[in-house]
Design a protein around this motif. Structure first.
Motif, PDB file in Angstrom:
ATOM      1  N   VAL A 290      23.501 -49.247  22.257  1.00 56.66           N
ATOM      2  CA  VAL A 290      22.801 -50.324  22.962  1.00 56.66           C
ATOM      3  C   VAL A 290      23.747 -51.490  23.214  1.00 56.66           C
ATOM      4  N   TYR A 291      24.529 -51.859  22.203  1.00 55.63           N
ATOM      5  CA  TYR A 291      25.433 -52.998  22.348  1.00 55.63           C
ATOM      6  C   TYR A 291      26.491 -52.762  23.435  1.00 55.63           C
ATOM      7  N   MET A 292      26.980 -51.525  23.553  1.00 57.00           N
ATOM      8  CA  MET A 292      28.035 -51.232  24.522  1.00 57.00           C
ATOM      9  C   MET A 292      27.550 -51.308  25.960  1.00 57.00           C
ATOM     10  N   LYS A 293      26.242 -51.244  26.159  1.00 54.74           N
ATOM     11  CA  LYS A 293      25.693 -51.354  27.518  1.00 54.74           C
ATOM     12  C   LYS A 293      25.938 -52.733  28.114  1.00 54.74           C
ATOM     13  N   TYR A 294      26.185 -53.704  27.253  1.00 45.47           N
ATOM     14  CA  TYR A 294      26.458 -55.063  27.738  1.00 45.47           C
ATOM     15  C   TYR A 294      27.686 -55.076  28.643  1.00 45.47           C
ATOM     16  N   TRP A 295      28.703 -54.320  28.250  1.00 46.61           N
ATOM     17  CA  TRP A 295      29.946 -54.265  29.038  1.00 46.61           C
ATOM     18  C   TRP A 295      29.999 -53.064  29.989  1.00 46.61           C
ATOM     19  N   PHE A 296      29.382 -51.962  29.580  1.00 46.92           N
ATOM     20  CA  PHE A 296      29.443 -50.733  30.378  1.00 46.92           C
ATOM     21  C   PHE A 296      28.028 -50.192  30.602  1.00 46.92           C
TER      22      PHE A 296
ATOM     23  N   PRO B 237      26.704 -43.441  29.748  1.00 48.69           N
ATOM     24  CA  PRO B 237      25.652 -42.934  28.858  1.00 48.69           C
ATOM     25  C   PRO B 237      25.907 -43.301  27.396  1.00 48.69           C
ATOM     26  N   GLY B 238      24.842 -43.641  26.668  1.00 47.27           N
ATOM     27  CA  GLY B 238      24.969 -44.066  25.276  1.00 47.27           C
ATOM     28  C   GLY B 238      25.575 -43.010  24.371  1.00 47.27           C
ATOM     29  N   ILE B 239      25.343 -41.723  24.687  1.00 48.85           N
ATOM     30  CA  ILE B 239      25.864 -40.647  23.856  1.00 48.85           C
ATOM     31  C   ILE B 239      27.388 -40.668  23.793  1.00 48.85           C
ATOM     32  N   VAL B 240      28.024 -41.171  24.855  1.00 50.80           N
ATOM     33  CA  VAL B 240      29.492 -41.268  24.886  1.00 50.80           C
ATOM     34  C   VAL B 240      29.980 -42.199  23.784  1.00 50.80           C
ATOM     35  N   TRP B 241      29.315 -43.367  23.643  1.00 54.64           N
ATOM     36  CA  TRP B 241      29.721 -44.346  22.637  1.00 54.64           C
ATOM     37  C   TRP B 241      29.387 -43.868  21.226  1.00 54.64           C
ATOM     38  N   ILE B 242      28.256 -43.171  21.103  1.00 51.04           N
ATOM     39  CA  ILE B 242      27.875 -42.631  19.798  1.00 51.04           C
ATOM     40  C   ILE B 242      28.949 -41.668  19.292  1.00 51.04           C
TER      41      ILE B 242
ATOM     42  N   GLY C 143      23.178 -37.811   9.920  1.00 46.84           N
ATOM     43  CA  GLY C 143      22.350 -38.921  10.384  1.00 46.84           C
ATOM     44  C   GLY C 143      22.683 -39.358  11.792  1.00 46.84           C
ATOM     45  N   ILE C 144      23.929 -39.179  12.187  1.00 45.00           N
ATOM     46  CA  ILE C 144      24.360 -39.559  13.536  1.00 45.00           C
ATOM     47  C   ILE C 144      23.582 -38.752  14.578  1.00 45.00           C
ATOM     48  N   PHE C 145      23.467 -37.458  14.347  1.00 43.97           N
ATOM     49  CA  PHE C 145      22.784 -36.589  15.304  1.00 43.97           C
ATOM     50  C   PHE C 145      21.268 -36.778  15.244  1.00 43.97           C
ATOM     51  N   LEU C 146      20.735 -37.039  14.033  1.00 47.48           N
ATOM     52  CA  LEU C 146      19.311 -37.296  13.891  1.00 47.48           C
ATOM     53  C   LEU C 146      18.919 -38.571  14.627  1.00 47.48           C
ATOM     54  N   ALA C 147      19.750 -39.610  14.515  1.00 44.55           N
ATOM     55  CA  ALA C 147      19.467 -40.886  15.169  1.00 44.55           C
ATOM     56  C   ALA C 147      19.469 -40.738  16.683  1.00 44.55           C
ATOM     57  N   ALA C 148      20.392 -39.948  17.185  1.00 43.00           N
ATOM     58  CA  ALA C 148      20.456 -39.722  18.633  1.00 43.00           C
ATOM     59  C   ALA C 148      19.165 -39.049  19.112  1.00 43.00           C
TER      60      ALA C 148
END
Length: 476
Positions: free
Chosen positions: A123-129, A133-138, A350-355
């Motif tokens: 979510v935070y990275m959307k400010y600049w980009f 897609p969010g999955i890229v930053w995750i 947890g990373i994949f569960l959160a996604a």
């Protein structure tokens, strides 16, 4: 004279191989880094909406509970500086079953918390980009932090030290700037101490709202106990652990209460929420050029730092479970640099569960993930108090060495901490956070069933030859 109970005084020999490379300043920063995450920068808005200005009392009571917890934990950790920490201590002094429950519950809490932080990063990275897609930053940031944790414990400590330094510097700057605006640098009539009693007074939701907000405040303090986990890799636990614990509790209590107090004087409490960080709202009101971008970077750093610490904690707890024969043996293996890589790999779940949760529940994923991750942590804290009641009596009765730090007011303050936590756990059923118990009770039942199945299987797998040899030994 040699102590008759050396098994009580030594560290856990099953966890040999970890490198003792963490210094006192790194221990403090690791705990601060884990605790100062989205719980403060985003979760504080939820707490303010629940209690109004009375949230200051909520954070004060939360800090008192944490102070009692750290007193118990510092005494026990100095006696047993292991990465299994409170799990190992619960096993030694309460029962093997208690140690098993604590370690698995703390492991799942951190695994889920990693997911909370990494989903926030997208979510935070959307400010600049905004179009990426969010999955890229995750995946990108997850890969970087997994690499840091896989390299060496010293690399992890250095990385976390500087990440935490950025956050702490930002909070100190916020306190100074906010104090200047409120008490001397602004002539705006809608700012000042009067905001603490406007709109239905200091406790607009009564004492119940203040009590419920304590639960949210504890989420902000989660991570302080990480010092006990890092003790297994600390250079001088007798000195480093008590010093780091005291410094961490004092700094966190001061930072949280001051920042939230100043925030409430600048922004009316009704404007707080979890749609946007209250810190960002304050910067927006102050009209500082570039403030939004700077604050977004700080919040991003906070999420990365917390994720880094939680990944470390979950890895060490799974390592301890494996070495204690409560998880597959291959998860207890170490790399040449003394890092449990396989335990690290499984702790990234947890990373994949959160996604997945973020995709299914985009509007409520933060509150949902916070609720289910909180149970394991709060249960662990409760068991720290219970373990301390058993520890102190057994340690003194066994003639254990004189420890450099002791919990004051034993057993009354230890019992008080346990009762406060248990009361909070029970009352969550009557709040929007009942998901914690809805997840936690089945989780404990599942662990209990798994434990006794595992225990029965171990009993049935005792080799016949070993039993015969034991019989001969008893005869002769």
């Amino acid at each position: 004279m040699e102590n008759k109970n050396t098994h009580l005084n030594s560290g856990n020999t099953t966890e040999k191989g970890l490198k003792r490379a963490l210094k006192t300043n790194q221990l403090s920063m690791i705990a601060m880094g884990c605790a100062i995450g989205t719980g403060l920068f985003l979760g504080s808005g939820m707490a303010i909406n629940t209690a109004g200005p009375g949230v200051i009392l909520s954070y004060g009571i939360g800090a008192f509970i944490v102070l009692l917890l750290m007193g118990c934990l510092s005494e026990m950790t100095v006696a047993h500086p292991t990465s299994g920490s409170f799990g190992t201590i619960a096993e030694k002094y309460v029962s093997p079953f208690a140690g098993y429950l604590v370690r698995y519950s703390y492991w799942i809490a951190n695994v889920l918390a990693v997911g909370v932080e990494v989903s926030a990063i997208a979510v935070y990275m959307k400010y600049w980009f905004p179009h990426v897609p969010g999955i890229v930053w995750i995946l990108l940031f997850a890969a970087v932090l997994i690499y840091v944790n896989a390299t060496s414990v010293n690399a992890f400590g250095t990385f976390e030290y500087w990440f935490s330094m950025i956050k702490i510097s930002a909070i100190v700057g916020f306190i100074l700037l906010g104090s200047y605006v409120v008490f001397g640098g602004s002539d705006q009539p809608n700012m000042g101490p009067k905001n603490l009693v406007n709109d239905r007074g200091f406790l607009p939701f009564g004492w119940w709202g203040m009590w419920v907000a304590i639960f949210i405040s504890l989420f902000s303090f989660l991570g302080t106990e990480l010092i006990a986990v890092t003790a297994g890799e600390a250079k001088d636990p007798d000195v480093a652990v008590p010093k780091a614990l005291k410094a961490t509790v004092f700094r966190l209590s001061t930072f949280y209460i001051l920042t939230i107090g100043i925030m409430l004087m600048i922004v009316p409490w009704k404007s707080a929420g979890i749609d946007e960080s209250p810190f960002v709202k304050v910067m927006g009101l102050l009209n500082i050029p570039g403030a939004s971008g700077i604050m977004n970077f700080i919040i991003l750093t906070a999420a990365l730092s917390s994720m880094n610490s939680q990944l470390y904690a979950s890895t060490r707890m799974m390592f301890s479970l494996s070495r204690g024969n409560y998880a597959p043996a291959f998860l207890g293996q170490l790399s040449k640099k003394g890092v449990p890589l396989r335990a690290l790999a499984i702790s990234t779940l947890g990373i994949f569960l959160a996604a997945l949760v973020n995709a299914l529940l985009p509007d409520s994923s933060y509150a949902f993930m916070m609720g289910i991750s909180m149970f394991g942590a709060i249960f662990t804290w409760f068991m720290v108090f219970v373990s301390h009641l058993f520890f102190r009596r057994k340690w003194e009765r066994s003639g254990g060495r004189k420890l450099p730090v002791k919990m004051l007011g034993f057993p009354y303050l230890t019992i008080a901490g346990a009762i406060l936590l248990l009361s909070l756990i029970i009352t969550t059923w009557f709040t929007p956070f009942k998901i914690m118990l809805q997840f936690g009770i089945p989780w404990l039942l599942f662990l209990t069933a798994a434990y006794y199945i595992l225990k029965k299987r171990k009993t049935n797998q005792i080799p016949v030859k070993e039993s015969n040899d034991e019989l001969k030994e008893n005869i002769y």
